[in-house]
Write an enzyme that holds these catalytic residues in place. Structure first.
Site, PDB file in Angstrom:
ATOM      1  N   TYR A   1       1.757   5.446  -6.010  1.00 51.56           N
ATOM      2  CA  TYR A   1       2.998   4.753  -5.106  1.00 51.56           C
ATOM      3  C   TYR A   1       4.726   5.320  -5.005  1.00 51.56           C
ATOM      4  O   TYR A   1       5.306   5.029  -3.631  1.00 51.56           O
ATOM      5  CB  TYR A   1       2.539   3.201  -5.651  1.00 51.56           C
ATOM      6  CG  TYR A   1       3.519   2.562  -5.152  1.00 51.56           C
ATOM      7  CD1 TYR A   1       2.644   1.471  -4.156  1.00 51.56           C
ATOM      8  CD2 TYR A   1       4.674   1.520  -4.960  1.00 51.56           C
ATOM      9  CE1 TYR A   1       3.807   0.473  -3.660  1.00 51.56           C
ATOM     10  CE2 TYR A   1       5.333   1.135  -4.749  1.00 51.56           C
ATOM     11  CZ  TYR A   1       5.148  -0.042  -3.630  1.00 51.56           C
ATOM     12  OH  TYR A   1       5.034  -0.925  -2.919  1.00 51.56           O
TER      13      TYR A   1
ATOM     14  N   SER B   1      10.564  -0.286  -1.703  1.00 51.98           N
ATOM     15  CA  SER B   1      10.503  -0.802  -2.817  1.00 51.98           C
ATOM     16  C   SER B   1      11.516  -0.234  -4.079  1.00 51.98           C
ATOM     17  O   SER B   1      11.970   0.248  -3.679  1.00 51.98           O
ATOM     18  CB  SER B   1       9.431  -0.720  -3.605  1.00 51.98           C
ATOM     19  OG  SER B   1       9.216  -1.273  -4.710  1.00 51.98           O
TER      20      SER B   1
HETATM   21  P1  NAD Z   1      -0.267  -6.658   1.249  1.00 49.97           P
HETATM   22  O1  NAD Z   1      -1.482  -5.851   0.600  1.00 49.97           O
HETATM   23  O2  NAD Z   1      -0.606  -8.583   2.411  1.00 49.97           O
HETATM   24  O3  NAD Z   1       0.482  -5.831   2.816  1.00 49.97           O
HETATM   25  C1  NAD Z   1      -0.103  -4.376   2.944  1.00 49.97           C
HETATM   26  C2  NAD Z   1      -0.443  -4.804   4.202  1.00 49.97           C
HETATM   27  O4  NAD Z   1      -1.231  -3.532   5.013  1.00 49.97           O
HETATM   28  C3  NAD Z   1      -1.744  -5.694   4.682  1.00 49.97           C
HETATM   29  O5  NAD Z   1      -1.554  -6.454   5.296  1.00 49.97           O
HETATM   30  C4  NAD Z   1      -2.925  -4.257   5.030  1.00 49.97           C
HETATM   31  O6  NAD Z   1      -4.054  -4.309   5.290  1.00 49.97           O
HETATM   32  C5  NAD Z   1      -1.906  -3.484   5.654  1.00 49.97           C
HETATM   33  N1  NAD Z   1      -2.120  -1.913   5.325  1.00 49.97           N
HETATM   34  C6  NAD Z   1      -2.785  -1.510   4.420  1.00 49.97           C
HETATM   35  N2  NAD Z   1      -3.828   0.492   4.871  1.00 49.97           N
HETATM   36  C7  NAD Z   1      -3.267   0.029   6.355  1.00 49.97           C
HETATM   37  C8  NAD Z   1      -3.496   1.135   7.094  1.00 49.97           C
HETATM   38  N3  NAD Z   1      -4.455   1.966   7.033  1.00 49.97           N
HETATM   39  N4  NAD Z   1      -2.873   0.575   8.686  1.00 49.97           N
HETATM   40  C9  NAD Z   1      -2.129  -0.632   8.807  1.00 49.97           C
HETATM   41  N5  NAD Z   1      -2.112  -1.313   7.860  1.00 49.97           N
HETATM   42  C10 NAD Z   1      -2.105  -1.503   6.847  1.00 49.97           C
HETATM   43  O7  NAD Z   1       1.057  -6.763   0.584  1.00 49.97           O
HETATM   44  P2  NAD Z   1       2.222  -6.950   0.918  1.00 49.97           P
HETATM   45  O8  NAD Z   1       3.771  -7.161  -0.805  1.00 49.97           O
HETATM   46  O9  NAD Z   1       2.953  -7.806   1.882  1.00 49.97           O
HETATM   47  O10 NAD Z   1       2.618  -5.256   1.099  1.00 49.97           O
HETATM   48  C11 NAD Z   1       4.137  -5.099   2.407  1.00 49.97           C
HETATM   49  C12 NAD Z   1       4.872  -3.670   1.518  1.00 49.97           C
HETATM   50  O11 NAD Z   1       5.566  -4.865   1.063  1.00 49.97           O
HETATM   51  C13 NAD Z   1       3.782  -2.881   1.179  1.00 49.97           C
HETATM   52  O12 NAD Z   1       4.395  -1.393   2.157  1.00 49.97           O
HETATM   53  C14 NAD Z   1       4.594  -2.867  -0.118  1.00 49.97           C
HETATM   54  O13 NAD Z   1       4.450  -1.469  -0.946  1.00 49.97           O
HETATM   55  C15 NAD Z   1       5.860  -3.246  -0.048  1.00 49.97           C
HETATM   56  N6  NAD Z   1       6.196  -4.035  -1.119  1.00 49.97           N
HETATM   57  C16 NAD Z   1       5.398  -4.907  -1.585  1.00 49.97           C
HETATM   58  C17 NAD Z   1       5.732  -5.343  -2.595  1.00 49.97           C
HETATM   59  C18 NAD Z   1       5.676  -7.350  -3.769  1.00 49.97           C
HETATM   60  O14 NAD Z   1       5.551  -6.690  -4.326  1.00 49.97           O
HETATM   61  N7  NAD Z   1       4.461  -7.657  -2.935  1.00 49.97           N
HETATM   62  C19 NAD Z   1       7.170  -4.963  -4.146  1.00 49.97           C
HETATM   63  C20 NAD Z   1       7.965  -3.940  -3.059  1.00 49.97           C
HETATM   64  C21 NAD Z   1       7.348  -3.748  -2.037  1.00 49.97           C
END
Ligand code: NAD
Length: 290
Positions: free
Chosen positions: A188, A175
């Site tokens: 986080y 991130s």
């Molecule tokens: P999201 O909530 O759609 O995806 C997160 C996924 O992780 C979900 O599908 C959830 O079921 C899964 N998950 C949670 N706990 C888990 C576990 N214990 N075992 C297996 N799977 C698990 O949100 P996203 O934005 O797609 O997030 C994906 C990644 O992107 C994350 O690491 C998040 O920190 C990172 N991220 C997101 C953003 C944003 O703006 N959306 C920005 C920077 C980083």
């Protein structure tokens, strides 16, 4: 299913390195953790589109299983190969079992996308140990366990020059908060800051064995994780004011970069965090100043 009967791969296609499209992942196998939604979903689709067979991981919870099945169905409808598997990335035995099951289903492992992540915001003086621990367990320990399991398999089986120039590829979803502090989300930001040096240390250690390790560092992407932060028009405008490029990121913006980092097209890239944020980290508050 095995490497030789994936939907896209013909053995001759997968065994001619010099004529291979450097973006092609034909004949390769990928695991994407947290792939039942958001960025993981988009990464799974992009990897499958490039020809990889994809293990769509989801947490072993009721709703996630159905969502992962829908992602698998989407990939298959596009002519790709995928299977869903429930495993909690913060649990060592479940991560190791996930890799074993991937080897059984698809006959190999070439790409690990450690993407699963959660947020548990709280003011620092009110943050409970369980809020802290939950985020560190999934975001950092889960990434470590996933990457370690993949590295063990890459080292065990050695290079596969007929499939890829590298002996294995690991991509973390980090991130911009690996370097931008985040008030009320110290757990986080700490998890992603830790991920940055996990990624770089692994990249340094594994490069001589031709294993590449990189991260994507997204800014604000339209996914379920941050849906609450753009509920109202005012919140959306606040968010957009932080993004010089003038739009929210879409999961596909990240998915196609993950596929690139997993391919021979990025063969000389290792130890890098690729920021994908529409300019969010360019100090937009300074626009017009000075
Ligand atoms: P999201 O909530 O759609 O995806 C997160 C996924 O992780 C979900 O599908 C959830 O079921 C899964 N998950 C949670 N706990 C888990 C576990 N214990 N075992 C297996 N799977 C698990 O949100 P996203 O934005 O797609 O997030 C994906 C990644 O992107 C994350 O690491 C998040 O920190 C990172 N991220 C997101 C953003 C944003 O703006 N959306 C920005 C920077 C980083």
């Amino acid at each position: 299913m095995s490497r030789s009967d994936t939907a896209h791969a013909s053995p001759s296609e997968a065994t001619r390195p010099s004529s291979r499209d450097p973006h092609s992942l034909v004949g390769q196998v990928a695991i994407v953790t947290g792939a039942s939604s958001g960025i993981g979903h988009a990464a799974a689709k992009a990897l499958a589109k490039a020809g990889a067979s994809v293990l769509v991981n989801h947490p072993p919870t009721a709703g996630s299983m159905e969502k992962a099945a829908a992602v698998v169905a989407e990939i298959k409808a596009d002519g790709g190969v995928a299977a869903a598997l429930g495993a909690d990335v913060s649990k060592e035995e479940q991560v190791d079992a996930m890799v074993r099951e991937t080897l059984r289903l698809f006959g190999g492992l070439d790409i690990m996308v450690a993407n699963a992540g959660i947020e548990r915001p709280a003011p620092i003086h009110e943050m409970s140990l369980s809020q802290w621990q939950a985020v560190i367990d999934v975001n950092l320990t889960g990434a470590f366990l996933s990457a370690r399991a993949a590295a063990r398999e890459f080292l065990r089986r050695g290079p596969q020059p007929n499939l890829s120039l590298a002996a294995g590829k690991i991509v973390f979803t980090s991130s911009v908060h690996e370097f931008i502090p985040w008030a009320f989300q110290a757990n986080y930001a700490a998890s992603k800051g830790g991920m940055m040096l996990l990624m770089k240390s692994m990249a340094q250690e594994l490069a001589p064995m031709k294993i590449r390790v990189n991260s994507v560092a997204p800014g604000a992407i339209r996914t379920p994780i941050n849906a609450a932060s753009r509920d109202t028009q005012a919140e959306m405008e606040d968010l957009l004011s932080l993004i010089p490029y003038g739009r929210l990121g879409e999961p596909e913006d990240i998915g196609r970069t993950v596929a690139w980092l997993a391919s021979d097209a990025s063969d000389y890239v290792t130890g890098t965090s690729l920021v994908i944020d529409g300019g969010m980290s360019l100090y937009p508050a300074f626009r017009g100043a000075g």
